[in-house]
Enzyme design. Sequence first.
Site, PDB file in Angstrom:
ATOM      1  N   SER A 213      38.538  38.317  36.599  1.00  0.00           N
ATOM      2  CA  SER A 213      37.387  37.426  36.732  1.00  0.00           C
ATOM      3  C   SER A 213      36.057  38.149  36.834  1.00  0.00           C
ATOM      4  O   SER A 213      35.007  37.534  36.630  1.00  0.00           O
ATOM      5  CB  SER A 213      37.567  36.527  37.968  1.00  0.00           C
ATOM      6  OG  SER A 213      37.789  37.314  39.126  1.00  0.00           O
TER       7      SER A 213
ATOM      8  N   ASP B  36      30.376  34.552  45.690  1.00  0.00           N
ATOM      9  CA  ASP B  36      31.358  33.685  46.340  1.00  0.00           C
ATOM     10  C   ASP B  36      32.310  34.542  47.162  1.00  0.00           C
ATOM     11  O   ASP B  36      32.005  35.705  47.442  1.00  0.00           O
ATOM     12  CB  ASP B  36      32.085  32.810  45.314  1.00  0.00           C
ATOM     13  CG  ASP B  36      32.873  33.623  44.290  1.00  0.00           C
ATOM     14  OD1 ASP B  36      33.119  34.832  44.515  1.00  0.00           O
ATOM     15  OD2 ASP B  36      33.267  33.052  43.242  1.00  0.00           O
TER      16      ASP B  36
ATOM     17  N   HIS C 214      33.515  37.443  44.392  1.00  0.00           N
ATOM     18  CA  HIS C 214      32.765  38.042  43.286  1.00  0.00           C
ATOM     19  C   HIS C 214      31.333  38.417  43.646  1.00  0.00           C
ATOM     20  O   HIS C 214      30.697  37.736  44.448  1.00  0.00           O
ATOM     21  CB  HIS C 214      32.745  37.072  42.102  1.00  0.00           C
ATOM     22  CG  HIS C 214      34.104  36.611  41.689  1.00  0.00           C
ATOM     23  ND1 HIS C 214      34.627  35.389  42.061  1.00  0.00           N
ATOM     24  CD2 HIS C 214      35.062  37.229  40.965  1.00  0.00           C
ATOM     25  CE1 HIS C 214      35.857  35.269  41.569  1.00  0.00           C
ATOM     26  NE2 HIS C 214      36.139  36.376  40.904  1.00  0.00           N
TER      27      HIS C 214
END
Length: 362
Positions: free
Chosen positions: A37, A327, A330
């Site tokens: 991600s 978040d 990340h």
Amino acid sequence: MGDNAFLLSFLIVFALVSSFKFAKAQMVPAMFVFGDSLVDVGNNNYLPVSVAKADFPHNGIDFPTKKATGRFCNGKNAADLLAQKVGLPTSPPYLSVSQKNASSFMTGVNFASGGAGIFNGKDQSLGQSVPLTKQVGYYESVYENLVQKLGLSGTQKLLSKSLFVVVVGGNDLLDYSGSSDLQKKSTPQQYVDLMVLTLKELLKRLYTSGARKFVFSGAGPIGCIPSQRIKNQTDKESCNESTNALAVTYNEGLKSMLQELKSNLNVISYSYFDTYAMLHNIIQDPGTYGFTEVKAACCGLGKLNAKIPCLPISKYCPDRRNHVFWDLYHPTEATAGILVDSIFDGTSQYTFPMNVRQLVTV
């Protein structure tokens, strides 16, 4: 007429392979991205059953379109920013172009998937992310597509000057850190050794299909991400040092493997970025880098904004530039920008044996 048709076909192919030379700002012909991600630019949008998605607010709040794109970030992520550095458009998510012709792949493709790891974890077997093994398989199909379009020598010429970016391993480390079952089956060293061995075999497959220039990002201090800090049993919200130690062990194994691979396959070149050292320095001395918040996520709810992920119901900080983390997992675009600056132009303190600017000239 036959000779003219042949000449026309040759000129078209030559133009496709050589066109990158005419774009002055373009340093490499293409960039192929593999990983999780941290560099996913929207592949998970195309996975129907995946819960690992970022195609909703408040993700993308600082992206040029001001809309969520599937990036796990407030704006651009490392894949976007590195593409900018080498003068390329962001490589499109593979799952958005996989049915198109080879022209879609001429400047690269992004195979990265939120939740992906070196191992095929449970969520990946359920179709919630694309594991690295499958990403490499997708690349091999792109390679065959390019060979059909450009011929073998044309494809090899294109790929030999292209960058192959690999950002993976964090999810595997978090899986081990949070699983008593995995910890019973193997020691931390055994687990990390298998990660490195598995990655090595996948890199060999990329090499067989034309990859020559690699950019590797080592695991960061993942014990310091907000989701790990809130698991600390004390009230100090400090980093999970056992998870950090696991990341350090993995990075040492990765660096050794890359040196061995280089000695066996002399035609490959690579740049290894010490994400751990760079991000750890930012966390330890945030003011130097323009940050004021290193523990809490910008977007989320609960303790450190890390009890609830960044969802439309979540709150988000008014100034994303002063937060290290977007978040619970990340980094913000601001953090990613500092890391990519160092990947590209960094000294030997953070990049080994060369930075990306030097790699593209090899």
